[in-house]
Design a protein around this motif. Structure first.
Motif, PDB file in Angstrom:
ATOM      1  N   LEU A 146       1.309 -22.090 -21.087  1.00  7.42           N
ATOM      2  CA  LEU A 146       1.495 -22.824 -19.667  1.00  7.42           C
ATOM      3  C   LEU A 146       2.576 -24.060 -20.320  1.00  7.42           C
ATOM      4  N   ASN A 147       3.584 -24.071 -19.415  1.00  6.09           N
ATOM      5  CA  ASN A 147       4.460 -24.965 -19.507  1.00  6.09           C
ATOM      6  C   ASN A 147       4.921 -25.696 -18.233  1.00  6.09           C
ATOM      7  N   GLN A 148       4.366 -26.691 -17.773  1.00  2.00           N
ATOM      8  CA  GLN A 148       4.203 -27.368 -16.442  1.00  2.00           C
ATOM      9  C   GLN A 148       5.814 -27.864 -16.157  1.00  2.00           C
ATOM     10  N   ARG A 149       6.649 -28.042 -17.259  1.00  2.00           N
ATOM     11  CA  ARG A 149       8.014 -28.602 -17.217  1.00  2.00           C
ATOM     12  C   ARG A 149       9.033 -27.684 -16.560  1.00  2.00           C
ATOM     13  N   GLU A 150       8.587 -26.215 -16.457  1.00  4.39           N
ATOM     14  CA  GLU A 150       9.456 -25.208 -15.991  1.00  4.39           C
ATOM     15  C   GLU A 150       9.245 -24.953 -14.827  1.00  4.39           C
ATOM     16  N   PRO A 151      10.365 -24.437 -14.061  1.00  6.90           N
ATOM     17  CA  PRO A 151      10.125 -24.018 -12.813  1.00  6.90           C
ATOM     18  C   PRO A 151       8.883 -22.827 -12.492  1.00  6.90           C
ATOM     19  N   GLU A 152       8.909 -22.080 -13.573  1.00  2.00           N
ATOM     20  CA  GLU A 152       7.952 -20.973 -13.687  1.00  2.00           C
ATOM     21  C   GLU A 152       6.877 -21.491 -14.814  1.00  2.00           C
ATOM     22  N   PRO A 153       5.996 -21.923 -14.314  1.00  2.00           N
ATOM     23  CA  PRO A 153       5.025 -22.720 -15.467  1.00  2.00           C
ATOM     24  C   PRO A 153       4.408 -21.495 -16.326  1.00  2.00           C
ATOM     25  N   LEU A 154       4.134 -20.549 -15.749  1.00  2.00           N
ATOM     26  CA  LEU A 154       3.643 -19.447 -16.638  1.00  2.00           C
ATOM     27  C   LEU A 154       4.356 -18.139 -16.747  1.00  2.00           C
ATOM     28  N   PRO A 155       4.450 -17.301 -18.027  1.00  2.00           N
ATOM     29  CA  PRO A 155       5.203 -16.176 -18.041  1.00  2.00           C
ATOM     30  C   PRO A 155       4.679 -15.245 -17.018  1.00  2.00           C
ATOM     31  N   ARG A 156       5.651 -14.472 -16.222  1.00  2.00           N
ATOM     32  CA  ARG A 156       5.102 -13.444 -15.045  1.00  2.00           C
ATOM     33  C   ARG A 156       6.128 -12.368 -15.143  1.00  2.00           C
ATOM     34  N   PRO A 157       5.788 -11.174 -14.501  1.00  2.00           N
ATOM     35  CA  PRO A 157       7.071 -10.187 -14.429  1.00  2.00           C
ATOM     36  C   PRO A 157       8.117 -10.939 -13.402  1.00  2.00           C
ATOM     37  N   LEU A 158       9.524 -10.500 -13.974  1.00  2.00           N
ATOM     38  CA  LEU A 158      10.619 -10.948 -13.033  1.00  2.00           C
ATOM     39  C   LEU A 158      11.463  -9.784 -13.228  1.00  2.00           C
ATOM     40  N   PRO A 159      12.356  -9.533 -11.916  1.00  2.00           N
ATOM     41  CA  PRO A 159      13.089  -8.373 -11.805  1.00  2.00           C
ATOM     42  C   PRO A 159      14.440  -8.758 -12.514  1.00  2.00           C
ATOM     43  N   THR A 160      15.463  -7.622 -12.885  1.00  8.86           N
ATOM     44  CA  THR A 160      16.557  -7.878 -13.394  1.00  8.86           C
ATOM     45  C   THR A 160      17.660  -8.122 -11.939  1.00  8.86           C
ATOM     46  N   HIS A 161      18.744  -8.003 -12.332  1.00  8.03           N
ATOM     47  CA  HIS A 161      19.939  -8.190 -11.316  1.00  8.03           C
ATOM     48  C   HIS A 161      19.887  -6.780 -10.812  1.00  8.03           C
ATOM     49  N   ALA A 162      20.340  -5.879 -11.823  1.00  4.42           N
ATOM     50  CA  ALA A 162      20.569  -4.504 -11.461  1.00  4.42           C
ATOM     51  C   ALA A 162      19.772  -3.724 -10.369  1.00  4.42           C
ATOM     52  N   GLU A 163      18.561  -4.222 -10.427  1.00 10.66           N
ATOM     53  CA  GLU A 163      17.441  -3.456  -9.566  1.00 10.66           C
ATOM     54  C   GLU A 163      17.889  -3.505  -8.082  1.00 10.66           C
TER      55      GLU A 163
END
Ligand SMILES: Nc1nc2c(c(=O)[nH]1)N[C@H]1C(S)=C(S)[C@@H](COP(=O)(O)OP(=O)(O)OC[C@H]3O[C@@H](n4cnc5c(=O)[nH]c(N)nc54)[C@H](O)[C@@H]3O)O[C@H]1N2
Ligand SMILES: Nc1nc2c(c(=O)[nH]1)N[C@H]1C(S)=C(S)[C@@H](COP(=O)(O)OP(=O)(O)OC[C@H]3O[C@@H](n4cnc5c(=O)[nH]c(N)nc54)[C@H](O)[C@@H]3O)O[C@H]1N2
Ligand code: SF4
Ligand SMILES: [Mo]
Length: 671
Positions: free
Chosen positions: A531-548
């Motif tokens: 958990l890193n509250q300093r990041e816009p995404e505080p927790l790791p989670r699935p993110l898409p690629t651009h190519a999709e």
């Protein structure tokens, strides 16, 4: 005249910075071999460097300054003297600074040489000039960003611990091509009982060398790691005691994210069947000391930083860090080991100057205003081949009002568009101090032979340019050796006086990180910060690629070849012959639906351009992904365009890195 053997260092952008033995006769390098006494190299060189003398003494070497006589890009030049070249460059720059201001001049450099002095020697010059600054982020800043988001400033573990692991995972690294000493050591560990896994987007030689190979979808590794973490937590395989003492945010992560990341949900994004995710998770969690060697390939995506951050959760949740051999090795970062500011001289910046991303050179040349880029100075980089969106870059380089200077060893695709070309030395012709990113090793070396023709080193050229600009600053009158010695002179906690003495004498030494990478987490909380509250995404989670979202059906994987290094080494005919032609590897099923035959000419295209390839149908690549290896010079390819015609100027989620691997295309037969 007798032969003499001189110690040198491989200057290329490779994790190893090998020790070289150079056999010199009549001022020429006649043979280059691996230094048997070098602790990493131990006598083994890659195929690229086995005949480095053929690069150094190639008939293609540039030996004189050149002035353009034909149209831009036509490659027609006439020789001029160094005096005239410097006079012309400085004269034009003085005019441009008067008419547009210093920021209309843009330096462009990257990794032709990794030596600390030659690589950075343009920085003080361009800072003093008041030029725009280049954001040097083409390679793997997303990897650093992802690591920092969870591990903070924690240094990388000692890669030699790999030998004590029972499960080695080469994750997104084609070690057979890019890290041969890592693969050699992994194979030695395997002989002692360790299992070796590889995870890649197609069957590389590294995948063939592993006990088990897992083929994922490009950009899908974050989903794979999340699926594995779901299983580990679900099955009670997390190390609760380690987590309680060392990890921040586990409860939030497992409750808010992992609960949703079932193998069934992650399977499509990562391209592995559910059963494989389940098995990978259990075997990882029950291994004694799993060691992940994390490559850079998987970070050149819209989700690259998040992928690294997610993979780094694996040993945090299983507690693998506690045991010798366990953990993640992302590559070393030894920036603090030397006082680099003594070379880069940020204090020469008199007023703030703009920062231009090297991944957006096309946009910079074509679209930037206030002021527009009126002059480009390229040294030890070949952006017309290696940087994304090649069509945009070439359009910019064709501008009649752009004054382009290229300092190079060869007439590269970039040099062809120059107004003035300056001949550069090879690493055997200049002194430098090297460190590397595959281990904590460092070594200094002197020139082994005199300069070929009238070639000059990066540092020498910037000294001449400073003189040509009429500056009185004494910094620019020093020699490269003066700077090397200043870098070594200051003791830092990374180097003791004995190490410094050995460095000065040209011996390979090891630098020592200042904290224990396996017990001291250098984050603000002192814990591994899932958990890193300093990041816009505080927790790791699935993110898409651009190519999709690009609307083209095939993923394109631009990958490396063992016979070149980015666009370097295409000058060696034998190495190029190994690669044959610019090839597109495609799965039989994808070829069949498109009616394509093996060895035929095809065109891959997307929203940015089109590129001709020779098709190779092979089940080494999975359906849905096409692969091309190498970054070819245009003179050796039929359509004059390389793979980077298809790659975009979009940036990664962290670190503003290149998304060179985040590409979608369609492929058709060449009419
Ligand atoms: N022979 C040779 N050696 C080189 C270089 C070269 O061009 N040729 N380049 C040098 C440079 S500059 C660098 S930065 C290093 C890089 O060396 P590596 O860290 O090995 O990185 P890459 O070769 O970019 O990619 C490694 C592997 O990752 C795979 N890959 C790509 N995307 C993904 C993904 O989403 N998931 C997974 N699991 N795998 C993926 C690629 O197919 C490739 O086989 O190598 C250096 N060494
Ligand atoms: N499609 C695709 N594109 C890629 C990659 C990929 O795998 N696929 N890899 C990317 C990565 S990871 C990187 S790091 C970049 C690397 O991109 P670059 O840093 O541009 O690397 P090279 O292509 O090796 O070009 C280096 C040039 O420097 C010249 N040179 C060598 N030594 C010296 C010197 O001492 N002085 C001067 N003036 N010139 C010298 C060499 O002749 C060579 O032409 O490319 C990126 N582009
Ligand atoms: S390119 Fe890498 S493996 Fe090859 S000689 Fe240089 S440092 Fe060693
Ligand atoms: Mo790189």
């Amino acid at each position: 005249m007798p032969h003499k053997i001189v110690r040198s260092v491989c200057p290329y952008d490779c994790p190893d910075a090998c020790g070289l033995l150079v056999e010199v006769k009549n001022s020429r390098a006649v043979r280059v071999s691996g230094d048997p006494d070098h602790p990493v190299t131990r006598g083994l060189l890659c195929p690229k460097m086995n005949h480095y003398e053929q690069t150094v003494h190639s008939p293609r070497r540039l030996t004189q300054p050149l002035l353009r006589t034909g149209a831009k890009g036509a490659g027609q030049f006439r020789p001029i003297s160094w005096d005239e070249a410097i006079w012309r460059i400085c004269g034009r720059w003085r005019e441009l600074i008067t008419s547009h201001g210093g920021e209309c001049i843009l330096p462009y450099s990257y990794a032709g040489t990794m030596g600390l002095v030659q690589r950075n020697s343009g920085h003080p010059f361009f800072h003093y000039l008041g030029a725009s600054r280049l954001e040097r982020t083409i390679c793997s800043p997303a990897k650093d960003a992802g690591w920092k988001q969870i591990m903070g400033e924690t240094p990388a573990m000692d890669p030699a611990e790999m030998g004590e692991s029972d499960l080695i995972i080469l994750w997104g690294i084609n070690a057979a091509a890019t890290s041969i000493h890592c693969l050699r050591d992994a194979q030695a560990a395997r002989k002692n009982g360790a299992r070796l896994w590889a995870i890649d987007t197609y069957r590389t030689p590294t995948m063939e060398a592993a006990d088990e190979a897992f083929v994922v979808r490009p950009g899908g590794d974050g989903a794979l790691a999340l699926g594995m973490l779901h299983v580990i937590v679900r099955d009670g395989l997390a190390d609760k005691a380690f987590i309680a003492a060392n990890v921040l945010g586990f409860e939030e992560f497992s409750g808010q994210v992992l609960a949703e990341c079932t193998p069934a949900r992650m399977s499509h994004a990562c391209g592995l069947p559910e059963a494989a995710i389940e098995r990978l998770a259990r075997e990882f969690a029950t291994a004694r000391a799993p060691y992940i060697r994390l490559g850079s390939g998987l970070t050149r995506y819209a989700n690259g930083a998040m992928t690294v951050r997610t993979i780094a959760c694996l040993p945090a949740v299983t507690g693998a860090w506690q045991r010798r051999g366990g953990g993640v090795f992302p590559g070393t970062s030894t920036g603090a080991a030397f006082p680099l500011h003594k070379v880069t001289r940020e204090d020469f910046i008199r007023q703030p100057t703009r920062l231009v991303s090297m991944n957006q050179l096309g946009a910079a040349l074509n679209e930037l205003n206030d002021p527009p880029v009126m002059s480009l100075y390229v040294y030890h980089s070949n952006p017309a081949s290696v940087a994304p969106d090649q069509n945009a870059i070439i359009q910019g380089l064709l501008r009649d009002d752009l004054f382009t200077v290229v300092h190079e060893r060869f007439l590269t695709d970039t040099a062809r568009y120059a107004d003035i070309v300056l001949p550069a030395t090879s690493s055997l012709e200049h002194a430098d101090l090297y460190r590397c990113y595959g281990s904590y090793q460092s070594q200094r070396c002197a020139a082994a032979i005199p300069a070929v023709g009238e070639a000059k080193s990066n540092w020498q050229v910037f000294s001449l340019l400073a003189q040509g600009m009429g500056w009185n600053e004494p910094f620019f009158t020093q020699s490269a050796d003066d700077l090397i010695e200043q870098l070594i002179a200051l003791d830092t906690p990374w180097r003791d006086p004995d190490t410094n003495q050995r460095l000065l004498q040209g011996e390979p030494v090891f630098l020592t990180p200042t904290s224990d990478p396996k017990t001291t987490w250098l984050t603000p909380s002192g814990k591994i910060e899932i958990l890193n509250q300093r990041e816009p995404e505080p927790l790791p989670r699935p993110l898409p690629t651009h190519a999709e979202g690009d609307g083209f059906p095939l993923r394109l994987q631009p990958a490396v070849t063992p016979y070149a290094l980015n666009s370097s080494f295409y000058e060696q005919d034998n190495l190029r012959t190994h690669q044959k032609v610019q090839t597109l590897l495609m799965n039989p099923a994808d070829a069949e639906v498109r009616g394509l035959a093996d060895s035929q000419q095809v065109v891959a295209y997307n929203q940015l351009g089109e590129v001709e390839f020779v098709l190779k149908i092979t089940d080494r690549v999975p359906a849905g992904t096409a692969v091309t290896e190498g970054v070819w010079w245009s003179e050796f390819i039929p359509g004059q365009r390389g793979v980077n015609c298809l790659t975009s100027q979009r940036l990664t989620d962290g670190g503003r890195g290149s998304t060179l691997y985040d590409v979608a295309v369609e492929v058709k037969g060449d009419q």
